[in-house]
Design a protein around this motif. Structure first.
Motif, PDB file in Angstrom:
ATOM      1  N   LYS A   1     -11.259   2.635  -0.032  1.00 47.53           N
ATOM      2  CA  LYS A   1     -12.126   2.932   1.102  1.00 47.53           C
ATOM      3  C   LYS A   1     -12.836   1.647   1.492  1.00 47.53           C
ATOM      4  O   LYS A   1     -13.475   0.997   0.661  1.00 47.53           O
ATOM      5  CB  LYS A   1     -13.166   3.987   0.732  1.00 47.53           C
ATOM      6  CG  LYS A   1     -12.689   5.411   0.857  1.00 47.53           C
ATOM      7  CD  LYS A   1     -13.827   6.384   0.625  1.00 47.53           C
ATOM      8  CE  LYS A   1     -13.364   7.821   0.896  1.00 47.53           C
ATOM      9  NZ  LYS A   1     -14.447   8.793   0.684  1.00 47.53           N
ATOM     10  N   SER A   2     -12.748   1.291   2.758  1.00 43.38           N
ATOM     11  CA  SER A   2     -13.431   0.090   3.226  1.00 43.38           C
ATOM     12  C   SER A   2     -13.650   0.172   4.729  1.00 43.38           C
ATOM     13  O   SER A   2     -12.728   0.530   5.472  1.00 43.38           O
ATOM     14  CB  SER A   2     -12.613  -1.165   2.891  1.00 43.38           C
ATOM     15  OG  SER A   2     -13.272  -2.337   3.331  1.00 43.38           O
ATOM     16  N   ARG A   3     -14.859  -0.131   5.166  1.00 36.65           N
ATOM     17  CA  ARG A   3     -15.214  -0.173   6.585  1.00 36.65           C
ATOM     18  C   ARG A   3     -14.898   1.144   7.296  1.00 36.65           C
ATOM     19  O   ARG A   3     -14.400   1.164   8.419  1.00 36.65           O
ATOM     20  CB  ARG A   3     -14.511  -1.343   7.269  1.00 36.65           C
ATOM     21  CG  ARG A   3     -14.822  -2.688   6.628  1.00 36.65           C
ATOM     22  CD  ARG A   3     -14.062  -3.816   7.272  1.00 36.65           C
ATOM     23  NE  ARG A   3     -14.299  -5.073   6.562  1.00 36.65           N
ATOM     24  CZ  ARG A   3     -13.746  -6.245   6.901  1.00 36.65           C
ATOM     25  NH1 ARG A   3     -12.940  -6.304   7.954  1.00 36.65           N
ATOM     26  NH2 ARG A   3     -14.008  -7.334   6.210  1.00 36.65           N
ATOM     27  N   GLY A   4     -15.140   2.242   6.581  1.00 36.78           N
ATOM     28  CA  GLY A   4     -14.964   3.550   7.188  1.00 36.78           C
ATOM     29  C   GLY A   4     -13.549   4.061   7.241  1.00 36.78           C
ATOM     30  O   GLY A   4     -13.286   5.088   7.872  1.00 36.78           O
ATOM     31  N   ALA A   5     -12.603   3.380   6.588  1.00 30.52           N
ATOM     32  CA  ALA A   5     -11.194   3.786   6.637  1.00 30.52           C
ATOM     33  C   ALA A   5     -10.570   3.731   5.247  1.00 30.52           C
ATOM     34  O   ALA A   5     -11.097   3.109   4.326  1.00 30.52           O
ATOM     35  CB  ALA A   5     -10.421   2.883   7.599  1.00 30.52           C
ATOM     36  N   LEU A   6      -9.419   4.397   5.118  1.00 32.31           N
ATOM     37  CA  LEU A   6      -8.642   4.363   3.887  1.00 32.31           C
ATOM     38  C   LEU A   6      -7.495   3.368   4.034  1.00 32.31           C
ATOM     39  O   LEU A   6      -6.846   3.306   5.085  1.00 32.31           O
ATOM     40  CB  LEU A   6      -8.075   5.751   3.570  1.00 32.31           C
ATOM     41  CG  LEU A   6      -9.067   6.822   3.136  1.00 32.31           C
ATOM     42  CD1 LEU A   6      -8.366   8.168   3.016  1.00 32.31           C
ATOM     43  CD2 LEU A   6      -9.716   6.455   1.814  1.00 32.31           C
ATOM     44  N   HIS A   7      -7.248   2.603   2.965  1.00 28.86           N
ATOM     45  CA  HIS A   7      -6.183   1.613   2.960  1.00 28.86           C
ATOM     46  C   HIS A   7      -5.367   1.769   1.680  1.00 28.86           C
ATOM     47  O   HIS A   7      -5.907   2.111   0.626  1.00 28.86           O
ATOM     48  CB  HIS A   7      -6.754   0.187   3.017  1.00 28.86           C
ATOM     49  CG  HIS A   7      -7.744  -0.015   4.128  1.00 28.86           C
ATOM     50  ND1 HIS A   7      -7.408  -0.597   5.327  1.00 28.86           N
ATOM     51  CD2 HIS A   7      -9.068   0.302   4.211  1.00 28.86           C
ATOM     52  CE1 HIS A   7      -8.483  -0.647   6.108  1.00 28.86           C
ATOM     53  NE2 HIS A   7      -9.499  -0.107   5.457  1.00 28.86           N
ATOM     54  N   SER A   8      -4.077   1.510   1.768  1.00 32.37           N
ATOM     55  CA  SER A   8      -3.203   1.526   0.596  1.00 32.37           C
ATOM     56  C   SER A   8      -2.918   0.095   0.174  1.00 32.37           C
ATOM     57  O   SER A   8      -2.443  -0.713   0.969  1.00 32.37           O
ATOM     58  CB  SER A   8      -1.885   2.248   0.914  1.00 32.37           C
ATOM     59  OG  SER A   8      -0.967   2.096  -0.163  1.00 32.37           O
ATOM     60  N   HIS A   9      -3.248  -0.229  -1.068  1.00 36.06           N
ATOM     61  CA  HIS A   9      -2.965  -1.546  -1.628  1.00 36.06           C
ATOM     62  C   HIS A   9      -1.968  -1.384  -2.778  1.00 36.06           C
ATOM     63  O   HIS A   9      -2.238  -0.645  -3.735  1.00 36.06           O
ATOM     64  CB  HIS A   9      -4.240  -2.212  -2.143  1.00 36.06           C
ATOM     65  CG  HIS A   9      -5.185  -2.605  -1.047  1.00 36.06           C
ATOM     66  ND1 HIS A   9      -6.553  -2.613  -1.206  1.00 36.06           N
ATOM     67  CD2 HIS A   9      -4.954  -2.987   0.237  1.00 36.06           C
ATOM     68  CE1 HIS A   9      -7.129  -2.999  -0.074  1.00 36.06           C
ATOM     69  NE2 HIS A   9      -6.180  -3.223   0.808  1.00 36.06           N
ATOM     70  N   ILE A  10      -0.841  -2.053  -2.668  1.00 36.89           N
ATOM     71  CA  ILE A  10       0.162  -2.035  -3.741  1.00 36.89           C
ATOM     72  C   ILE A  10      -0.013  -3.298  -4.575  1.00 36.89           C
ATOM     73  O   ILE A  10       0.222  -4.421  -4.101  1.00 36.89           O
ATOM     74  CB  ILE A  10       1.591  -1.971  -3.176  1.00 36.89           C
ATOM     75  CG1 ILE A  10       1.738  -0.791  -2.210  1.00 36.89           C
ATOM     76  CG2 ILE A  10       2.597  -1.861  -4.330  1.00 36.89           C
ATOM     77  CD1 ILE A  10       1.498   0.553  -2.836  1.00 36.89           C
ATOM     78  N   LEU A  11      -0.461  -3.132  -5.814  1.00 37.63           N
ATOM     79  CA  LEU A  11      -0.621  -4.260  -6.726  1.00 37.63           C
ATOM     80  C   LEU A  11       0.689  -4.522  -7.453  1.00 37.63           C
ATOM     81  O   LEU A  11       1.534  -3.636  -7.580  1.00 37.63           O
ATOM     82  CB  LEU A  11      -1.728  -3.979  -7.748  1.00 37.63           C
ATOM     83  CG  LEU A  11      -3.091  -3.508  -7.232  1.00 37.63           C
ATOM     84  CD1 LEU A  11      -4.065  -3.388  -8.394  1.00 37.63           C
ATOM     85  CD2 LEU A  11      -3.633  -4.439  -6.175  1.00 37.63           C
ATOM     86  N   ASP A  12       0.856  -5.742  -7.966  1.00 37.25           N
ATOM     87  CA  ASP A  12       2.060  -6.054  -8.740  1.00 37.25           C
ATOM     88  C   ASP A  12       1.812  -5.907 -10.240  1.00 37.25           C
ATOM     89  O   ASP A  12       2.614  -6.339 -11.052  1.00 37.25           O
ATOM     90  CB  ASP A  12       2.557  -7.469  -8.423  1.00 37.25           C
ATOM     91  CG  ASP A  12       1.552  -8.554  -8.820  1.00 37.25           C
ATOM     92  OD1 ASP A  12       0.468  -8.220  -9.340  1.00 37.25           O
ATOM     93  OD2 ASP A  12       1.865  -9.747  -8.616  1.00 37.25           O
ATOM     94  N   HIS A  13       0.675  -5.283 -10.591  1.00 37.06           N
ATOM     95  CA  HIS A  13       0.318  -5.113 -11.997  1.00 37.06           C
ATOM     96  C   HIS A  13      -0.555  -3.870 -12.137  1.00 37.06           C
ATOM     97  O   HIS A  13      -1.049  -3.325 -11.145  1.00 37.06           O
ATOM     98  CB  HIS A  13      -0.460  -6.344 -12.504  1.00 37.06           C
ATOM     99  CG  HIS A  13      -1.748  -6.570 -11.771  1.00 37.06           C
ATOM    100  ND1 HIS A  13      -1.814  -7.198 -10.548  1.00 37.06           N
ATOM    101  CD2 HIS A  13      -3.029  -6.206 -12.064  1.00 37.06           C
ATOM    102  CE1 HIS A  13      -3.075  -7.232 -10.137  1.00 37.06           C
ATOM    103  NE2 HIS A  13      -3.823  -6.633 -11.025  1.00 37.06           N
ATOM    104  N   HIS A  14      -0.739  -3.444 -13.370  1.00 38.42           N
ATOM    105  CA  HIS A  14      -1.614  -2.299 -13.622  1.00 38.42           C
ATOM    106  C   HIS A  14      -3.063  -2.734 -13.442  1.00 38.42           C
ATOM    107  O   HIS A  14      -3.466  -3.782 -13.951  1.00 38.42           O
ATOM    108  CB  HIS A  14      -1.396  -1.773 -15.048  1.00 38.42           C
ATOM    109  CG  HIS A  14      -1.917  -0.397 -15.271  1.00 38.42           C
ATOM    110  ND1 HIS A  14      -3.265  -0.121 -15.418  1.00 38.42           N
ATOM    111  CD2 HIS A  14      -1.275   0.803 -15.366  1.00 38.42           C
ATOM    112  CE1 HIS A  14      -3.431   1.170 -15.602  1.00 38.42           C
ATOM    113  NE2 HIS A  14      -2.250   1.761 -15.578  1.00 38.42           N
TER     114      HIS A  14
END
Length: 245
Positions: free
Chosen positions: A216-229
């Motif tokens: 959650k950031s700046r009033g919106a939802l974002h999907s972040h795909i990390l390359d690690h746990h």
């Protein structure tokens, strides 16, 4: 909160901290108000900012109804549908806070973090474990879980759990009238340090694989795909941490 630490950390801050293979752990400073507020230092196997892909999922802020006559309301919050843990059913809110319900039957399907402010989850019913980058923390009926801004976490209920959710657009802390100049809770405070529990066990996972974190950031939802746990922390210390009371 008061000073806490878990896992392995170097003797001094901001110095080289080597793994057994000779490579460096990655130091991350997390806190509020830049470097002038409460903060903790975490040591990661991998760069915490290493993101493979990011995407915009949409707004999460509720639409408030237009002003009308003042009248009584009755919210049937027990009838809220079960959620995946990211979606919350908000019923009240303003520019400072959102209040809603979260009914969780199974563990969250993705990792989650609120980059807009702190969260406080009151356990109406149920029991389980809050897993965070600071470690795991068990909860039961009557507990309050406080999760500071930017903390990656995942809720794993042991039995179906009903939470009252309070999302603040600022820091959640104890009222000043209950603290002395050293930060200690005073004798007339309705709770004290004995009621507060920090993470119980640090969970370190250094595997390299793509993992989704909903942010959650700046009033919106974002999907972040990390390359690690995201729980690749080997140790941390400080005053900035998730806790239960």
């Amino acid at each position: 909160m008061y000073y806490q630490r878990l896992g392995t950390i170097p003797k001094k801050r901001h110095t080289t901290f080597y793994k057994e293979d000779g490579t460096l752990y990655r130091e991350q400073v997390m806190g509020t108000r830049g470097f002038s507020g409460a903060q903790s230092i975490l040591y990661h196997h991998h760069m915490p900012t290493s993101v493979v892909k990011s995407s915009y999922l949409g707004r999460y802020l509720p639409e408030f109804e237009e002003d009308s006559n003042v009248r009584h309301r009755h919210f049937y919050t027990d009838e809220v549908e079960e959620s995946n843990g990211v979606e919350r059913q908000f019923v009240l809110g303003n520019s400072d806070v959102l209040i809603g319900k979260l009914h969780l039957k199974e563990e969250m399907t993705s990792f989650y973090r609120n980059g807009d402010g702190d969260e406080c989850l009151f356990v109406h019913d149920g029991e389980g474990t809050l897993h965070t980058m600071f470690g795991s923390l068990s909860y039961e009926k009557g507990d309050y879980l406080v999760i500071p801004v930017g903390t990656i976490y995942r809720l794993v209920p042991k039995v179906p759990t009903k939470f009252l959710v309070i999302e603040a657009f600022s820091q959640i802390s104890t009222p000043k009238r209950y603290r002395n100049e050293y930060g200690q809770l005073l004798e007339h405070s309705p709770f004290c340090e004995r009621d507060i529990r920090g993470p119980e066990q640090l969970e370190t996972n250094s595997e390299l694989s793509e993992v989704e974190v909903i942010t959650k950031s700046r009033g919106a939802l974002h999907s972040h795909i990390l390359d690690h746990h995201p729980f690749d922390v080997v140790g941390w210390d400080g005053f900035f941490v998730s806790f239960c009371f």
